[in-house]
Write a protein that holds these residues in place. Structure first.
Motif, PDB file in Angstrom:
ATOM      1  N   ARG A 112      -4.936   0.506  -4.138  1.00  0.00           N
ATOM      2  CA  ARG A 112      -4.097   0.321  -2.947  1.00  0.00           C
ATOM      3  C   ARG A 112      -3.431   1.634  -2.548  1.00  0.00           C
ATOM      4  N   VAL A 113      -4.134   2.709  -2.773  1.00  0.00           N
ATOM      5  CA  VAL A 113      -3.608   4.023  -2.436  1.00  0.00           C
ATOM      6  C   VAL A 113      -4.570   4.688  -1.457  1.00  0.00           C
ATOM      7  N   LEU A 114      -4.012   5.349  -0.456  1.00  0.00           N
ATOM      8  CA  LEU A 114      -4.815   6.159   0.460  1.00  0.00           C
ATOM      9  C   LEU A 114      -4.431   7.619   0.220  1.00  0.00           C
ATOM     10  N   LEU A 115      -5.435   8.473   0.107  1.00  0.00           N
ATOM     11  CA  LEU A 115      -5.162   9.888  -0.140  1.00  0.00           C
ATOM     12  C   LEU A 115      -5.634  10.720   1.041  1.00  0.00           C
ATOM     13  N   VAL A 116      -4.765  11.558   1.554  1.00  0.00           N
ATOM     14  CA  VAL A 116      -5.175  12.551   2.553  1.00  0.00           C
ATOM     15  C   VAL A 116      -4.848  13.904   1.932  1.00  0.00           C
ATOM     16  N   TRP A 155       0.831  -1.212   0.000  1.00  0.00           N
ATOM     17  CA  TRP A 155       0.000   0.000   0.000  1.00  0.00           C
ATOM     18  C   TRP A 155       0.861   1.254   0.000  1.00  0.00           C
TER      19      TRP A 155
END
Lengths: 226, 513
Positions: free
Chosen positions: A96-100, A68
């Protein structure tokens, strides 16, 4: 998030961490990027600074496979750009990417939380992180097996990659469309194998993959345009 | 496929009733300067729904005006729903003023030898029950909710549409009853004035020319059901609360209580064969300040997971610098939200990425700091512009249905995709060799080749360019219709950008940085 006893406990682990460092698996990068990343991958807990190209920063994440990745503070980053960077092996898997997008003042706490679970955190801090914050983050990242990549200023970056020149091909005077870009990447920093080393890369090539470009000098625009 | 028989109770002019105004007084309920509902007396004087307040007052100078109160509407309608649920427990409140019950079973129970007399006696019985509580109402029975509501709204207190007769019943109604203003505007201009005429259009042509919502409207017009009523047992409050006396000052105490509370909640839900995909946590401190946060999880939240989230919530409260001195927690409340039938848990099949517990924990900690919407996952979907090709879904929410990315998008920007898509397009000046701004005509002719662009005062000579690529987006929807054209431009500094021109103004949509 960081209380004092935790930090002192962590700093005692730093010394252990150094001995454990040798045995730690590097975070893999695309084969084409081994020309600019020494050791075949990014070591956990190291900071890699990327200047002048969001594409190159995303390309570093394109070799993660089923690991990830988190992107913090770059609301404009378009993850679909990197999905084909690995050629036949695919590239960055957007699911599989988290964006903030907007971590605000608590960006360091956000990065600290995300190092636990993500193999790579790509961050643009709102300001240059103070030394103690940078130390905490790299320590946590090393312990959790996570590499940090930043597109902002970061004094302690082990490796600095800078795109100095771009040559786009495919577009003429009112004809064609963008197909490929050859970029001259300058490598520096204490983690670099040979500081000052420069490499031409397809970023990406006409087939959509990142590759080492053989010829130096300006691209033959006329030949590819059309 | 048969459409189930539905009984609808419709209370006329409910927003007016809810604020305590009689039907015989000329009265209107207004929301943002327009009439939301009016009483029968006001209607007789010429007041209409959606009229501007000024016009309504011209028609009826002694109009009594009241602000709309949606809370009161919902609250008062509980009385009606409770009265109906005495007859059958499966009451679905469609919206305040309208509720529905499935007819099967209820009609059989309420007697009559054949179906028609059974339905008629049920209808009369429901109507009498509601009128006894002091509310005027119409009651109708038909196949499907839509027709049943129209049947309830007919003169003389509603009627029964015989089974299978829905399409014939609906045919003479104007298309405006579909409650879709765009369609009601468009169809009469095409010569389609009634539901019967709309229903006569072949379904595949409707699907080919309109969106899914219009297809749903077409199904309604044909007497089919867009959605069956979901019967719920009478509403029971499933939330659980615990009080701390004296106020809890240690977070551990609250977290420990949260675990027990969550176990009670799970037991209560299990007896109803329900599970919740979202849970609300409300923490109140000694100063009476309440902080509430919604937590969502793909699977059910275990008691431990709930306790963990309560701890995160408390820690984020304590560390936020603008909240000095929490002063102890006096109460903790858990509210199950978004209840779904408990069907066990299904592991993801191939091709779907499961979010591991470790990632979920990391994401939940970020959500505790910044809120549920702050951390998202991108999912590829179909679209032309680069920004339209990805949707952002908060972690824990359900991803879009796979297959949304299928299909061809003619006019899509060719690969490679830009690495930077500006959330808000940046304004830019594009000029030709003579220094005059470059324009694009309606026929997509460029006035002059772009020779330089000016971004925030910085002038960059153009070395190569291509375009225009016209994009007429959402041509079927006048409000969202856009005619724009895109260009790719390479400048002397080596940068490549995707420009967009709309209404004579140029913007940078994306950067191949």
């Amino acid at each position: 998030m960081f209380d004092d006893c935790r930090v002192s406990e962590l700093s005692s682990q730093v010394t252990e961490g150094f001995s454990a460092l040798a045995g730690m698996e590097p975070i893999p990068v695309l084969p084409a990027l081994r020309a600019i990343v020494p050791g075949g991958g990014l070591r956990p807990g190291t900071v890699t600074g990327v200047d002048g190209s969001t594409t190159l920063a995303l390309a570093l994440a394109a070799g993660l496979g089923d690991r990830w990745c988190a992107i913090v503070g770059l609301p404009e980053a378009h993850v679909l750009a990197a999905t084909a960077f690995g050629g036949e092996d695919g590239g960055l898997d957007p699911t599989r990417v988290l964006l903030v997008d907007d971590p605000g003042r608590r960006w360091a706490d956000v990065v600290a939380a995300l190092t636990d679970g993500c193999a790579m955190v790509l961050v643009r801090p709102p300001e240059e992180p103070p030394a103690h914050v940078a130390r905490r983050l790299t320590t946590l990242a090393r312990r959790n097996g996570c590499a940090l990549v930043t597109t902002g200023p970061w004094a302690g970056a082990a490796l600095r990659l800078r795109v100095e020149t771009n040559h786009w091909s495919g577009v003429g005077d009112g004809t064609g469309h963008l197909r490929g870009r050859r970029a001259l990447v300058a490598v520096s920093g204490r983690g670099a194998a040979a500081p000052g080393h420069r490499v031409w890369l397809w970023l990406p090539g006409p087939d959509g993959a990142v590759a080492v470009a053989e010829h130096e000098g300006p691209a033959r625009l006329e030949a590819v345009a059309g | 496929m048969t459409v189930p028989r539905v009984l609808v109770v419709w209370c006329p002019d409910w927003p007016v009733t809810a604020v305590g105004l009689e039907a015989s007084t000329p009265a209107a309920v207004v929301a943002s300067g327009r009439v939301a509902a009016c009483s029968a007396a006001a209607r007789a004087a010429g007041v209409r729904r959606d009229q501007r307040l000024r016009d309504a007052q011209r028609h009826c100078p002694d109009l009594v005006i009241h602000d709309r109160d949606p809370d009161a509407e919902g609250r008062l309608f509980e009385t009606v729903a409770a009265a109906v649920s005495a007859i059958t427990p499966w009451v679905e409140v469609v919206r305040p003023g309208v509720c529905a019950i499935p007819v099967r079973g209820a009609a059989r129970y309420h007697g009559g030898t054949d179906r028609d007399t059974a339905e008629e006696s049920l209808r009369i019985h429901v109507q009498d029950t509601v009128v006894e509580r002091g509310f005027d109402c119409g009651v109708g029975i038909a196949d499907g909710l839509f027709a049943a509501e129209l049947a309830a709204r007919t003169a003389n207190g509603g009627l029964i549409v015989p089974a299978g007769g829905t399409a014939d019943f609906l045919a003479p109604y104007p298309v405006s009853v579909l409650d879709r203003p765009e369609l009601a505007d468009l169809l009469p201009r095409l010569g389609i004035r009634t539901l019967g005429a709309f229903a006569a259009l072949p379904a595949r042509h409707v699907a080919g020319r309109f969106g899914t919502d219009e297809v749903r409207a077409h199904r309604l017009a044909r007497g089919l059901d867009a959605r069956p009523p979901a019967p719920r047992p009478p509403h029971t409050d499933l939330s659980v609360t615990t009080e701390f006396d004296p106020p809890a000052v240690a977070a551990e105490q609250v977290v420990f209580a949260a675990k027990t509370l969550a176990e009670h909640l799970h037991e209560a839900l299990a007896t109803e064969a329900l599970t919740c995909v979202r849970i609300g946590v409300e923490v109140t401190d000694a100063h009476g300040r309440t902080q509430s946060r919604l937590w969502r999880h793909d699977g059910a939240l275990s008691a431990l997971a709930v306790a963990e989230r309560v701890r995160w919530q408390l820690s984020s409260w304590e560390t936020s610098p603008d909240e000095e001195g929490v002063g102890g927690i006096v109460s903790l409340r858990l509210l199950p939200d978004q209840l779904v039938p408990d069907e066990g848990r299904q592991e993801a099949l191939w091709g779907q990425v499961t979010v591991s517990d470790r990632i979920m924990r990391a994401a939940a900690r970020v959500q505790a700091m910044l809120g549920h919407q702050a951390i998202v996952r991108p999912f590829p979907v179909g679209g032309r512009g680069p920004g339209e090709r990805v949707v952002r879904v908060p972690v824990g929410d359900l991803p879009p249905k796979p297959g949304a990315s299928e299909g061809q998008w003619p006019g899509r920007i060719p690969d490679p995709a830009p690495a930077v898509v500006h959330p808000e397009p940046l304004p830019v000046r594009v000029t030709g060799a003579d220094g005059a701004p470059v324009t694009v005509s309606a026929r997509c002719v460029v006035s002059a080749p772009p020779r330089q662009i000016e971004i925030a005062g910085r002038v960059l000579p153009v070395t190569a360019w291509t375009g225009p690529w016209p994009a007429r987006e959402r041509w079927w929807d006048p409000a969202r219709f856009r005619r724009r054209a895109r260009f790719q431009v390479v400048t002397a500094d080596g940068g490549a950008r995707l420009l967009i021109v709309e209404g004579g103004n140029w913007y940078i949509e994306a950067d191949y940085a």
